[in-house]
Design a protein around this motif. Sequence first.
Motif, PDB file in Angstrom:
ATOM      1  N   ALA A  68      64.035   3.044  17.377  1.00 43.13           N
ATOM      2  CA  ALA A  68      63.028   3.490  16.412  1.00 43.13           C
ATOM      3  C   ALA A  68      63.595   3.463  14.995  1.00 43.13           C
ATOM      4  CB  ALA A  68      62.544   4.894  16.763  1.00 43.13           C
ATOM      5  N   GLY A 104      62.483   1.454  11.724  1.00 39.32           N
ATOM      6  CA  GLY A 104      62.151   2.083  10.450  1.00 39.32           C
ATOM      7  C   GLY A 104      62.864   1.426   9.281  1.00 39.32           C
ATOM      8  N   THR A 138      58.893   7.264  11.106  1.00 42.91           N
ATOM      9  CA  THR A 138      59.961   6.830  12.008  1.00 42.91           C
ATOM     10  C   THR A 138      60.530   8.003  12.797  1.00 42.91           C
ATOM     11  OG1 THR A 138      60.553   4.996  10.538  1.00 42.91           O
ATOM     12  CG2 THR A 138      62.220   5.727  12.119  1.00 42.91           C
ATOM     13  N   ALA A 141      57.777   1.844  15.305  1.00 39.67           N
ATOM     14  CA  ALA A 141      58.305   2.095  13.959  1.00 39.67           C
ATOM     15  C   ALA A 141      58.315   0.827  13.111  1.00 39.67           C
ATOM     16  CB  ALA A 141      59.721   2.676  14.055  1.00 39.67           C
TER      17      ALA A 141
END
Length: 641
Positions: free
Chosen positions: A303, A307, A579, A629
């Motif tokens: 994730a 991000g 995120t 994300a």
Amino acid sequence: MTKNGGAAVPDQATTTRTRTSRSATSPVVEQLRDRAMMLFVIAGLAAGVILWATGLTTALAVIAYLVLGIVIVVTAIEMAWDLLRGHWGLDILAVIAMIATLAVQEYVAGLIIALMLTGGEALEDLAARRASRELDQLMSRAPAFAQRIHPGTGQVESIGVDEVQVGDELLVRSSEILPVDGVLLSEHATIDESSVTGEPLPASYHAGDGLLSGTVNSTASFTIRAQKVAAESHYASIVRLVEEAVGSRAPMVRLADRYAVPFTVVSLLIAGLAWFLSGDPVRFAEVLVVATPCPLLIAAPVAFMGGMSSAARLNVIIKDGSVLETLAQVRSAAFDKTGTLTQGRADVVEVRPGARTAEETLRLAAAAEQYSVHVFAEAVIAAARARQLALPEVTEAEEVATHGVRASLTGGTVVRVGKPAFIEEVAGPIDRPALRAGETAVYVSVDDELAGLLIVSDPIRPHAAETIARLRAAGVAEIAIVTGDVAPTAESVAQLVGIGTVHAETTPQTKVEIIRAIRPRPVLMVGDGINDAPVLAAADVGIAMAGRGSTVASESAAAVITSNDIARVADVAHVSRRTVHIALQSIWMGIIISVGLMLVAAFGFLPAVVGALLQEVVDVVAIVSALRALQAFKGAQRDRP
């Protein structure tokens, strides 16, 4: 690493693993070892399933002990490296589960756990490469060659970009990437800057204008004169920042680790109770089979890589994934004024004479400002050149950080240009004029008298007020301007953008003290200049507005905005919050599903083999969830008015 355009660019094979590096081996060796281990386990599992189906239990046991023994030993060694670094890992549950399956002769289940452990790392690498795609693309676009025009013959020769020297005349053909920063020699050029500044429309330039490396020629061929070598050009500085970002350890491994000890304790407790209450040791193994915490290990770092990639889509380079976690929690923010809230492209709009005439004041100021790096210096020099003023010869010059510049002219005359306090040191108290929003007074003294002052206009950036409003809506309680400029100018800008707290006429040291004192924490600092470097480093999160040029601030900041859009500050704050939300969702999803499956297994309703297969499904779901994300930048775009 390979060389591309004079800047080091990672090969795809060296894309950084998002899990904690648990050994001293290189990423390439570690990645190859993971793949080899996974293939070894797949072969063992395939053989085990065939032997199990044909009833050859003795051969199955031999295969299981061989494969699981090797996996257990390798994992235990990695765990030992973890412990030496003070890191408590979650792989201990997988090791205990594999040992338990051997003890109760659930060989196929043990082999599935081994595949989950080794295959999970391979899946993680695949997801991380997908998540870092935008960062990889940015680095792969680094210019590699330049077309140099030979000064004697006029012939064009193709050279490596790292061979370009300052002063070389270069030919840039249509659709080619500009190899280095340079000055346009041709009459006109249209440049696509979207990959560097984020501006969607091509920009027009004329002879004498500066051009940035990494941008693309959208018109016919033109010539430039190199101002910087490749390693010092704008795009190379962006590549270095991206290398730091790709090379950083994903911090959400640490966030997942916060759950490591309690999850391990809960899992062992449920497994132990199931064994104790049922009297069947197989229950212990069945519970631990579904307790293996690969979703916790995989989802969070994936994730965060997503991000960082999403931020790169918004022209924000985040050097370390931990910035995302901190930025998501920011409760205070501070902004520099000049070049941050304002555009940093000033114009001299008025010259007010004092002891000297307006023309003489401007002439002397421009002579001294030749030795200043302040954003106003270029405007003062440009104003003097526009009036075709002959500048006096400077024999010695010194810039006094955050105050101004002091220059000695031929004949011994000393000129000071800068803030009122700097001029008052030699000229005594001076009156400070009323200024309009976006205007700043630059004072000029000759020896011990006030020669005059220059009124410089530096327009406020588009979206500055909108950015402040979005940060407040996101929960940032305290927002302040921290600037070295005079109070009237800072207060007028603050009023226009919606900031209530102003700290004016600060030095680099007082800026640091102010940032350390701001509450609530964490605190974000946004700046752009050399003088902002200390305070950007001192803040919990420092963001540098690099814009059309790289500064020392970019080196000390945790994140760098490569476009001229201040709204990217609010955009990256949104990406950070999104995120962290996705990472936490993925962690808790893994915990809840695992605990649910453990309870089912504790009552004897989930055979070990079925539980192991279900855990593989959970792994895939966790990765897919974490990859959301990658789309965080879309929410930031929708959030903009």
